[in-house]
Design a protein around this motif. Structure first.
Motif, PDB file in Angstrom:
ATOM      1  N   ARG A  24       0.834  -1.212   0.000  1.00  0.00           N
ATOM      2  CA  ARG A  24       0.000   0.000   0.000  1.00  0.00           C
ATOM      3  C   ARG A  24       0.868   1.260   0.000  1.00  0.00           C
ATOM      4  O   ARG A  24       0.579   2.222  -0.708  1.00  0.00           O
ATOM      5  N   ALA A  27       2.357   1.600  -3.437  1.00  0.00           N
ATOM      6  CA  ALA A  27       1.347   2.060  -4.400  1.00  0.00           C
ATOM      7  C   ALA A  27       1.112   3.564  -4.262  1.00  0.00           C
ATOM      8  O   ALA A  27       0.956   4.269  -5.260  1.00  0.00           O
ATOM      9  N   GLU A  28       1.114   4.049  -3.047  1.00  0.00           N
ATOM     10  CA  GLU A  28       0.922   5.481  -2.817  1.00  0.00           C
ATOM     11  C   GLU A  28       2.045   6.282  -3.482  1.00  0.00           C
ATOM     12  O   GLU A  28       1.805   7.296  -4.128  1.00  0.00           O
ATOM     13  N   LEU A  30       3.967   5.239  -6.011  1.00  0.00           N
ATOM     14  CA  LEU A  30       3.879   5.066  -7.461  1.00  0.00           C
ATOM     15  C   LEU A  30       2.790   5.929  -8.079  1.00  0.00           C
ATOM     16  O   LEU A  30       2.929   6.400  -9.214  1.00  0.00           O
ATOM     17  N   ARG A  31       1.689   6.169  -7.356  1.00  0.00           N
ATOM     18  CA  ARG A  31       0.618   7.025  -7.869  1.00  0.00           C
ATOM     19  C   ARG A  31       1.091   8.453  -8.102  1.00  0.00           C
ATOM     20  O   ARG A  31       0.518   9.179  -8.892  1.00  0.00           O
ATOM     21  N   GLU A  32       2.147   8.862  -7.392  1.00  0.00           N
ATOM     22  CA  GLU A  32       2.662  10.221  -7.536  1.00  0.00           C
ATOM     23  C   GLU A  32       3.534  10.386  -8.780  1.00  0.00           C
ATOM     24  O   GLU A  32       3.841  11.496  -9.177  1.00  0.00           O
ATOM     25  N   PRO A  35       2.276   8.651 -15.197  1.00  0.00           N
ATOM     26  CA  PRO A  35       1.831   7.301 -15.562  1.00  0.00           C
ATOM     27  C   PRO A  35       2.708   6.595 -16.592  1.00  0.00           C
ATOM     28  O   PRO A  35       2.720   5.372 -16.648  1.00  0.00           O
TER      29      PRO A  35
END
Length: 85
Positions: A24, A27-28, A30-32, A35
């Motif tokens: 988690r 993932a947080e 990587l979201r930053e 894309p």
């Protein structure tokens, strides 16, 4: 002059809740990223490999470090309390 001895690293087994917390936090981070950032690949055996710069970003991300520290602290508490578990 002899080189300084390196700290001995050992493998640690993780419980599902620990791996989930790490994923988690990853993932947080990587979201930053944009894309289209190349972040890793699947090797011939199907194992996920992270690009070196992504691995560095994840290891230095504060929330990831916090999760890993909490896991270490919980493990140390469990080891110091033989009645735990």
């Amino acid at each position: 002059m002899a080189p300084e001895p390196q700290p001995q690293r050992r493998e640690r087994r993780l419980e599902a809740k620990d791996v989930e917390a790490i994923f988690r936090a990853f993932a947080e981070v990587l979201r930053e990223l944009p894309p289209d950032t190349e972040a890793g690949w699947l090797d011939a055996e199907g194992d996920l490999r992270l690009a070196p710069d992504i691995g560095r970003k994840l290891r230095t991300a504060r929330n990831v470090r916090d999760v890993l520290r909490e896991i270490r602290e919980r493990r140390n508490e469990d080891q110091s309390d033989p009645g735990a578990r």
